[in-house]
Design a protein around this motif. Structure first.
Motif, PDB file in Angstrom:
ATOM      1  N   ARG A  54     -43.101   0.459   8.122  1.00 45.16           N
ATOM      2  CA  ARG A  54     -43.149   1.077   6.790  1.00 45.16           C
ATOM      3  C   ARG A  54     -42.439   0.196   5.768  1.00 45.16           C
ATOM      4  NH1 ARG A  54     -42.312   5.694   9.886  1.00 45.16           N
ATOM      5  NH2 ARG A  54     -40.080   5.724   9.473  1.00 45.16           N
ATOM      6  N   LEU A  55     -41.296  -0.380   6.147  1.00 47.78           N
ATOM      7  CA  LEU A  55     -40.568  -1.258   5.227  1.00 47.78           C
ATOM      8  C   LEU A  55     -41.396  -2.491   4.892  1.00 47.78           C
ATOM      9  CD1 LEU A  55     -38.044  -1.990   3.630  1.00 47.78           C
ATOM     10  CD2 LEU A  55     -37.102  -2.994   5.714  1.00 47.78           C
ATOM     11  N   ASN A  56     -42.049  -3.067   5.869  1.00 48.73           N
ATOM     12  CA  ASN A  56     -42.898  -4.233   5.640  1.00 48.73           C
ATOM     13  C   ASN A  56     -44.026  -3.900   4.666  1.00 48.73           C
ATOM     14  OD1 ASN A  56     -43.798  -6.887   6.018  1.00 48.73           O
ATOM     15  ND2 ASN A  56     -45.139  -6.284   7.695  1.00 48.73           N
ATOM     16  N   ARG A  57     -44.678  -2.752   4.853  1.00 50.90           N
ATOM     17  CA  ARG A  57     -45.743  -2.346   3.937  1.00 50.90           C
ATOM     18  C   ARG A  57     -45.187  -2.059   2.548  1.00 50.90           C
ATOM     19  NH1 ARG A  57     -47.384   0.103   8.807  1.00 50.90           N
ATOM     20  NH2 ARG A  57     -46.527   2.105   8.207  1.00 50.90           N
ATOM     21  N   ALA A  58     -43.982  -1.473   2.479  1.00 45.23           N
ATOM     22  CA  ALA A  58     -43.354  -1.193   1.184  1.00 45.23           C
ATOM     23  C   ALA A  58     -43.068  -2.486   0.429  1.00 45.23           C
ATOM     24  CB  ALA A  58     -42.071  -0.388   1.376  1.00 45.23           C
TER      25      ALA A  58
END
Length: 162
Positions: A54-58
């Motif tokens: 999720r952090l990578n996509r954010a």
């Protein structure tokens, strides 16, 4: 005399069998403990992997929004660059504004998606109208704290900022 020897042999065999059962129970208890610990570790690592994804996509969504800010000369143009399939909502107060854009878990534009990207548009009056500051914040679902934030700015020249 041979009778006593038979009894002691029988007692030794019973002690041996009892010892075997105790060792087996201890081994089963240790293996159960190891399995429980490993299960918790695997569950925790799965949760961490999900958060990292999720952090990578954010970060990717924030980068895309920051690039759109750099390519825009107004909040309307920024909205036009980021809006797809009705996934954007703009609010404006005088020259300042806020743009909210939603994406699904796979970063596809989706109205009411899991990711919410908020982009502020704040022209600086002291710069003669050509400098705009912007903060890009990416939120996951209804969480109050952003997953990722980036501050950016764009210089539009001496022209008046919309």
């Amino acid at each position: 005399m041979s009778r006593n020897v038979g009894l002691s042999k029988d007692r030794g065999r019973k002690r041996h069998i009892t010892g075997f059962y105790i060792e087996t129970l201890i081994l089963v208890a240790v293996l159960t403990g190891v399995i429980l610990v490993l299960t918790r570790i695997f569950a925790f690592s799965g949760e961490l992997s999900g958060r990292a994804g999720r952090l990578n996509r954010a970060v990717h969504l924030a980068e895309n929004a920051a690039e759109a800010v750099a390519a825009s000369d107004s909040l309307d143009m920024l909205c036009a660059l980021l809006e797809e399939n009705g996934n954007a909502e703009m609010s404006r107060e005088e020259k300042e504004g806020m743009l909210q854009v939603w994406y699904d878990a796979e970063m596809r534009p989706a109205s009411g998606g899991e990711f919410r990207v908020e982009v502020s548009w704040i022209p600086e009056a002291a710069s003669g109208g050509g400098f705009v500051e912007s903060t890009v914040a990416v939120y996951w679902m209804e969480e109050a704290d952003p997953l990722y934030m980036v501050d950016t700015a764009v210089y539009l020249g001496e022209a008046e900022v919309d």
